[in-house]
Scaffold this motif. Structure first.
Motif, PDB file in Angstrom:
ATOM      1  N   THR A 114     -81.938 -94.056 -70.452  1.00  9.53           N
ATOM      2  CA  THR A 114     -80.630 -93.889 -70.764  1.00  9.53           C
ATOM      3  C   THR A 114     -80.663 -92.884 -72.115  1.00  9.53           C
ATOM      4  O   THR A 114     -81.640 -92.563 -72.629  1.00  9.53           O
ATOM      5  CB  THR A 114     -79.969 -95.056 -70.913  1.00  9.53           C
ATOM      6  OG1 THR A 114     -80.470 -95.533 -72.203  1.00  9.53           O
ATOM      7  CG2 THR A 114     -80.027 -95.885 -69.889  1.00  9.53           C
ATOM      8  N   ILE A 115     -79.305 -92.344 -72.165  1.00 11.92           N
ATOM      9  CA  ILE A 115     -79.128 -91.538 -73.518  1.00 11.92           C
ATOM     10  C   ILE A 115     -77.995 -91.971 -74.398  1.00 11.92           C
ATOM     11  O   ILE A 115     -76.761 -92.357 -73.636  1.00 11.92           O
ATOM     12  CB  ILE A 115     -78.741 -90.123 -72.995  1.00 11.92           C
ATOM     13  CG1 ILE A 115     -78.616 -89.200 -74.177  1.00 11.92           C
ATOM     14  CG2 ILE A 115     -77.658 -90.017 -72.153  1.00 11.92           C
ATOM     15  CD1 ILE A 115     -78.619 -87.626 -73.857  1.00 11.92           C
ATOM     16  N   SER A 116     -78.367 -92.105 -75.780  1.00 13.79           N
ATOM     17  CA  SER A 116     -77.502 -92.900 -76.465  1.00 13.79           C
ATOM     18  C   SER A 116     -75.785 -92.025 -76.603  1.00 13.79           C
ATOM     19  O   SER A 116     -76.265 -90.624 -76.309  1.00 13.79           O
ATOM     20  CB  SER A 116     -77.836 -92.929 -77.951  1.00 13.79           C
ATOM     21  OG  SER A 116     -77.922 -91.517 -78.636  1.00 13.79           O
ATOM     22  N   ALA A 117     -74.961 -92.409 -76.855  1.00 13.46           N
ATOM     23  CA  ALA A 117     -73.667 -91.629 -76.930  1.00 13.46           C
ATOM     24  C   ALA A 117     -73.710 -90.799 -77.783  1.00 13.46           C
ATOM     25  O   ALA A 117     -72.892 -89.371 -77.585  1.00 13.46           O
ATOM     26  CB  ALA A 117     -72.428 -92.780 -77.155  1.00 13.46           C
ATOM     27  N   GLU A 118     -74.203 -90.859 -78.949  1.00  9.90           N
ATOM     28  CA  GLU A 118     -74.372 -89.822 -79.954  1.00  9.90           C
ATOM     29  C   GLU A 118     -75.078 -88.509 -79.499  1.00  9.90           C
ATOM     30  O   GLU A 118     -74.887 -87.328 -79.460  1.00  9.90           O
ATOM     31  CB  GLU A 118     -74.822 -90.280 -81.218  1.00  9.90           C
ATOM     32  CG  GLU A 118     -74.025 -91.254 -81.967  1.00  9.90           C
ATOM     33  CD  GLU A 118     -74.008 -92.833 -81.459  1.00  9.90           C
ATOM     34  OE1 GLU A 118     -74.920 -92.787 -80.541  1.00  9.90           O
ATOM     35  OE2 GLU A 118     -73.367 -93.698 -81.754  1.00  9.90           O
ATOM     36  N   ALA A 119     -76.438 -89.017 -78.715  1.00  6.68           N
ATOM     37  CA  ALA A 119     -77.303 -87.819 -78.426  1.00  6.68           C
ATOM     38  C   ALA A 119     -76.776 -87.301 -77.132  1.00  6.68           C
ATOM     39  O   ALA A 119     -76.487 -85.948 -77.358  1.00  6.68           O
ATOM     40  CB  ALA A 119     -78.404 -88.600 -78.035  1.00  6.68           C
ATOM     41  N   ARG A 120     -75.766 -87.849 -76.252  1.00  6.42           N
ATOM     42  CA  ARG A 120     -75.195 -87.246 -75.459  1.00  6.42           C
ATOM     43  C   ARG A 120     -74.305 -86.233 -75.642  1.00  6.42           C
ATOM     44  O   ARG A 120     -73.971 -85.123 -75.199  1.00  6.42           O
ATOM     45  CB  ARG A 120     -74.747 -88.303 -74.072  1.00  6.42           C
ATOM     46  CG  ARG A 120     -73.922 -87.782 -73.084  1.00  6.42           C
ATOM     47  CD  ARG A 120     -73.359 -88.694 -72.126  1.00  6.42           C
ATOM     48  NE  ARG A 120     -72.894 -88.528 -70.915  1.00  6.42           N
ATOM     49  CZ  ARG A 120     -71.713 -87.895 -70.662  1.00  6.42           C
ATOM     50  NH1 ARG A 120     -70.739 -87.905 -71.892  1.00  6.42           N
ATOM     51  NH2 ARG A 120     -71.188 -87.773 -69.612  1.00  6.42           N
ATOM     52  N   ALA A 121     -73.376 -86.605 -76.588  1.00 12.72           N
ATOM     53  CA  ALA A 121     -72.107 -85.856 -77.053  1.00 12.72           C
ATOM     54  C   ALA A 121     -72.968 -84.591 -77.826  1.00 12.72           C
ATOM     55  O   ALA A 121     -72.365 -83.279 -77.493  1.00 12.72           O
ATOM     56  CB  ALA A 121     -71.474 -86.536 -78.200  1.00 12.72           C
ATOM     57  N   LEU A 122     -73.946 -84.614 -78.641  1.00 17.35           N
ATOM     58  CA  LEU A 122     -74.466 -83.685 -79.155  1.00 17.35           C
ATOM     59  C   LEU A 122     -75.163 -82.681 -78.232  1.00 17.35           C
ATOM     60  O   LEU A 122     -74.937 -81.302 -78.290  1.00 17.35           O
ATOM     61  CB  LEU A 122     -75.677 -83.950 -80.075  1.00 17.35           C
ATOM     62  CG  LEU A 122     -76.453 -82.826 -80.919  1.00 17.35           C
ATOM     63  CD1 LEU A 122     -75.657 -82.318 -81.763  1.00 17.35           C
ATOM     64  CD2 LEU A 122     -77.604 -83.569 -81.537  1.00 17.35           C
ATOM     65  N   PHE A 123     -75.730 -83.074 -77.228  1.00 19.42           N
ATOM     66  CA  PHE A 123     -76.299 -82.079 -76.257  1.00 19.42           C
ATOM     67  C   PHE A 123     -75.234 -81.640 -75.291  1.00 19.42           C
ATOM     68  O   PHE A 123     -75.574 -80.376 -75.262  1.00 19.42           O
ATOM     69  CB  PHE A 123     -77.151 -83.108 -75.368  1.00 19.42           C
ATOM     70  CG  PHE A 123     -77.764 -82.182 -74.251  1.00 19.42           C
ATOM     71  CD1 PHE A 123     -78.897 -81.327 -74.391  1.00 19.42           C
ATOM     72  CD2 PHE A 123     -77.171 -82.480 -72.818  1.00 19.42           C
ATOM     73  CE1 PHE A 123     -79.529 -80.874 -73.274  1.00 19.42           C
ATOM     74  CE2 PHE A 123     -77.886 -81.573 -71.768  1.00 19.42           C
ATOM     75  CZ  PHE A 123     -78.899 -80.609 -72.018  1.00 19.42           C
ATOM     76  N   GLY A 172     -88.871 -95.942 -76.243  1.00 19.22           N
ATOM     77  CA  GLY A 172     -88.012 -97.170 -75.613  1.00 19.22           C
ATOM     78  C   GLY A 172     -87.135 -97.019 -74.629  1.00 19.22           C
ATOM     79  O   GLY A 172     -86.327 -97.793 -74.184  1.00 19.22           O
ATOM     80  N   GLY A 173     -87.356 -95.806 -73.925  1.00 19.69           N
ATOM     81  CA  GLY A 173     -86.413 -95.549 -72.774  1.00 19.69           C
ATOM     82  C   GLY A 173     -85.193 -94.992 -73.051  1.00 19.69           C
ATOM     83  O   GLY A 173     -84.194 -95.361 -72.321  1.00 19.69           O
ATOM     84  N   ARG A 174     -84.904 -94.684 -74.183  1.00 21.74           N
ATOM     85  CA  ARG A 174     -83.508 -94.083 -74.583  1.00 21.74           C
ATOM     86  C   ARG A 174     -83.637 -92.980 -75.431  1.00 21.74           C
ATOM     87  O   ARG A 174     -84.169 -92.777 -76.546  1.00 21.74           O
ATOM     88  CB  ARG A 174     -82.890 -95.410 -75.463  1.00 21.74           C
ATOM     89  CG  ARG A 174     -81.457 -95.029 -75.793  1.00 21.74           C
ATOM     90  CD  ARG A 174     -80.644 -96.371 -76.410  1.00 21.74           C
ATOM     91  NE  ARG A 174     -79.098 -96.042 -76.740  1.00 21.74           N
ATOM     92  CZ  ARG A 174     -78.322 -96.153 -75.895  1.00 21.74           C
ATOM     93  NH1 ARG A 174     -78.584 -96.379 -74.605  1.00 21.74           N
ATOM     94  NH2 ARG A 174     -77.333 -95.906 -76.139  1.00 21.74           N
ATOM     95  N   ILE A 175     -83.069 -91.852 -75.082  1.00 21.56           N
ATOM     96  CA  ILE A 175     -82.975 -90.483 -75.677  1.00 21.56           C
ATOM     97  C   ILE A 175     -82.214 -90.618 -77.130  1.00 21.56           C
ATOM     98  O   ILE A 175     -80.905 -90.975 -76.834  1.00 21.56           O
ATOM     99  CB  ILE A 175     -82.600 -89.509 -74.676  1.00 21.56           C
ATOM    100  CG1 ILE A 175     -83.414 -89.645 -73.519  1.00 21.56           C
ATOM    101  CG2 ILE A 175     -82.338 -88.009 -75.298  1.00 21.56           C
ATOM    102  CD1 ILE A 175     -82.526 -88.621 -72.372  1.00 21.56           C
TER     103      ILE A 175
END
Length: 542
Positions: free
Chosen positions: A389-398, A429-432
Motif C-alpha cells: 500500500t501507499i500512505s496517504a501523504e506519500a500518494r498525495a506527494l507523488f 513493511g509493505g507500505r510506501i
C-alpha cells in the motif's frame, strides 16, 4: 439445408402452439416438434427454454421430439421470468442464458427458432442473435397448408429487420460499458479524449474486421490495447483463432520473410524443415504487427497481398497458402513521412489506415495517473504475492509531482510501471513512505533533466557523495545514471536489496546472479563504497 456440422436449435416452448397431450395432438401442427420432422434438417440437439409453470408441457414436447426424431437430444431450460411481456426482464433472462451457454461455432451450427414464445421474447432472441451473443441464424417455421395431419409444414432460415426498443437499448449500453472495460484493462479512465477514443474503438472492434492502426509514443500502451481488442473480438465471436504478436523491429531480411510468411525446406541454408509462419498461425485470429514501420519494402509488398487476397507464397515456395487473419498494426513513427522518404509503401498505408487511433502519452492523461498507480500496485501483488500500500501523504506527494509540469513521463506507462515496481519492492513493511517518494522524485528529475534550480529539491545526490566538486567532471550520461543509482541506494536497507531493485529486469534472464557484486563494481568506478555512500546519504544536508 446442407449440414456440415451438428445442428443445434435454440427455441422457446410455445405454451399455446406446442400444447397437446392426448392422441389428437398428432393431428395438430406444433412448431417445436415439427421443426425436428424435416428430412433435410437433422437436429442434433434442441435447447428448449420454457416457463417454469409449464414444466409438464415441456416434458411432453421433449418426449414427442424423441419419438419423431430419435437422433435429437432435447435439453430443457427453465425460465423463471414472471412477466413474459416485460422487455427488460425477458431480455435479461435470455441474455444471461446466452452468456452462460458454451457455444462452439467451430464444431456446431446454431439456429434460433423464433416462431414460438411471446413477441417480446422473439424480438429479444433476434437482438441477441444480431449482436452475436448467440452465434447462429434465425429460423422461422410455418404450418402445412392442410389444416389437419402430421405434416411438418415449412421452415425458412431468414434475416429480420426489427426496430430497437429503448428499454433494451439500456441493456446494450451496459454491455458496451463492460466491453470498454475490456479495452481499458478494467482501469478507470477520467480523460475525456481517451474515453471518446475507447468508445469509438469499441464500435470498430465489434463491427469491423478491417485493419486497425494504433499510433502513439513508446510505452503508450499499444501492445496492451492490441491484446484487449483481441479479447473483445473473441468475446463477441468475431474471431476464433489466436492472437499472434511480433515486433517488426526484431526481424530483418530472410528472417523477417520466414517469420511472417513461413518457408519451405531448403529455402535457405539451415532451413531443414517447413515453417508455417506467423500469418498462417494467425488464421481465423488476429495478427499484431508492432512497429510495422520497421518492415522492409519486400515484406510490406507481401503483407499487402496477404491482406487483400488472403493468400501468399512462403519463402522459397512455389505453391500459395492461405490465411484469413485480422490485422492490428502499431507504430510510433510518422508513416506518412516514411512514405515520402520512400521507406514505407503508400498502397500498404492506404490499406491499413482505415481505422487509425492515436493513443495519448501518459503526460497527456495526468488525471489517469492515480487509477493507473492503483492498477500497477495490484499487478505487483499478482506477480509477487506481496500486497503493498501507499500512505496517504506519500500518494498525495507523488501525484502532485506526477500530474504536474515536472511529470514528463517520456517512457509513458512503462515509466510508471517501473516507478511503481521500485517503490513497492523497497517499501518497508509493505507500505510506501514519503521518504521513498522523495528519493524517487529526485531520481526522476535527474533522469529527465528537470532537477530544480536553487536547491528547491535539495543538493544533487551525486554532489553529496562525491567530494570537492568531482561530480562536475562527469559526463552528463554518467551523472544522470549515477543519480538514479544513488536514489535507490538511499532507500535500500542493504547492498543486496539495492542490487535487486536496480537489476530487476536483467537478473530474470540470468541463471545465477550476484546483484550485490554488480552494484559494488559499479560504485567502484566512481571511487565509492557502499558504507560510505550510505553514510553520506544518511547525513543531514545543509
Amino acid at each position: 439445408m446442407e449440414q456440415a456440422k451438428p445442428l443445434v436449435v435454440i427455441g422457446l416452448l410455445g405454451t399455446s402452439l406446442d400444447r397437446g397431450t392426448g392422441v389428437q395432438r398428432w393431428e395438430r401442427w406444433r412448431p417445436s416438434v415439427a421443426l425436428c420432422q424435416h428430412d433435410d434438417l437433422v437436429v442434433s440437439r434442441f435447447e428448449l427454454v420454457y416457463p417454469t409453470a409449464f414444466q409438464a408441457l415441456a416434458a411432453h414436447v421433449q418426449d414427442d421430439i424423441g419419438h419423431v426424431s430419435p437422433e435429437t437430444v432435447v435439453r430443457l431450460h427453465a425460465d423463471a421470468t414472471p412477466d413474459a411481456w416485460d422487455f427488460e426482464s425477458v431480455y435479461a433472462s435470455l441474455h444471461d442464458f446466452a452468456r452462460a451457454y458454451p457455444f462452439d461455432p467451430d464444431r456446431e451450427d446454431y439456429l434460433v427458432h423464433i416462431t414460438t414464445g411471446s413477441h417480446v421474447a422473439q424480438i429479444c432472441l433476434f437482438l441477441l442473435t444480431e449482436s452475436r451473443h448467440i452465434p447462429g441464424r434465425l429460423v422461422q417455421t410455418s404450418p402445412p397448408r392442410r389444416s389437419r395431419g402430421i405434416a411438418p409444414g415449412a421452415y425458412q432460415v431468414i434475416d429480420l429487420d426489427l426496430s430497437r426498443y429503448d428499454r433494451i437499448a439500456s441493456r446494450f449500453a451496459t454491455d458496451a460499458l463492460d466491453e470498454r472495460a475490456i479495452l481499458t484493462s478494467g482501469i478507470e479512465t477520467r480523460n475525456a479524449a481517451f474515453q471518446a477514443l475507447v468508445a469509438q474503438l469499441d464500435r470498430v472492434a465489434t463491427r469491423s474486421d478491417a485493419p486497425v492502426l494504433l499510433l502513439g509514443p513508446t510505452g503508450a500502451g499499444k501492445s496492451r490495447m492490441a491484446r484487449r481488442i483481441y479479447d473483445l473480438k473473441k468475446a463477441r465471436r468475431r474471431v476464433r483463432g489466436p492472437l499472434v504478436e511480433v515486433n517488426c523491429a526484431t526481424i530483418r531480411g530472410d528472417a523477417a520473410m520466414s517469420a511472417l510468411f513461413g518457408h519451405v525446406r531448403g529455402a535457405f541454408t539451415g532451413a531443414a524443415h517447413d515453417r508455417p509462419g506467423l500469418l498462417r498461425t494467425a488464421d481465423q485470429g488476429v495478427l499484431f504487427l508492432d512497429e510495422i514501420g520497421e518492415l522492409g519494402r519486400d515484406e510490406q509488398a507481401m503483407l499487402l497481398r496477404a491482406l487483400e487476397e488472403k493468400r501468399f507464397l512462403p519463402l522459397g515456395g512455389d505453391r500459395e497458402v492461405s490465411s484469413d487473419f485480422q490485422l492490428i498494426a502499431g507504430t510510433n513513427r510518422d508513416l506518412a513521412q516514411a512514405v515520402r522518404d520512400g521507406r514505407f509503401r503508400d498502397d500498404l498505408l492506404a490499406r491499413i489506415n482505415l481505422w487509425t487511433f492515436r493513443l495519448p502519452g501518459l503526460a497527456e492523461r495526468p488525471e489517469d495517473i492515480a487509477p493507473n498507480l492503483a492498477y500497477e500496485l495490484e499487478q505487483f501483488r499478482q506477480r509477487t504475492g506481496d500486497a503493498v500500500t501507499i500512505s496517504a501523504e506519500a500518494r498525495a506527494l507523488f501525484l502532485e509531482f506526477a500530474e504536474g509540469p515536472e511529470g514528463r513521463w517520456p517512457g509513458n506507462f512503462r515509466d510508471l510501471a517501473a516507478v511503481t515496481t521500485r517503490l513497492a519492492t523497497l517499501a518497508p513493511g509493505g507500505r510506501i513512505t514519503v521518504g521513498q517518494v522523495q528519493a524517487e522524485m529526485a531520481a526522476l528529475r535527474a533522469l529527465w533533466g528537470t532537477a530544480p534550480a536553487g536547491g528547491r529539491g535539495g543538493p544533487s545526490l551525486v554532489d553529496v557523495v562525491l567530494p570537492d566538486g568531482q561530480g562536475a567532471d562527469l559526463d552528463r550520461f554518467d551523472r544522470v545514471q549515477l543519480e538514479d543509482v544513488l536514489a535507490v541506494c538511499r532507500t535500500a536497507p542493504t547492498l543486496s536489496a539495492a542490487g535487486r531493485a536496480l537489476f530487476e529486469r536483467s537478473r530474470a534472464r540470468k541463471q545465477s546472479v550476484n546483484d550485490a557484486d554488480r552494484l559494488r563494481k559499479y560504485l567502484l568506478r566512481f571511487g565509492l563504497e557502499w558504507a560510505g555512500v550510505k553514510a553520506a546519504l544518511s547525513a543531514p544536508q545543509a
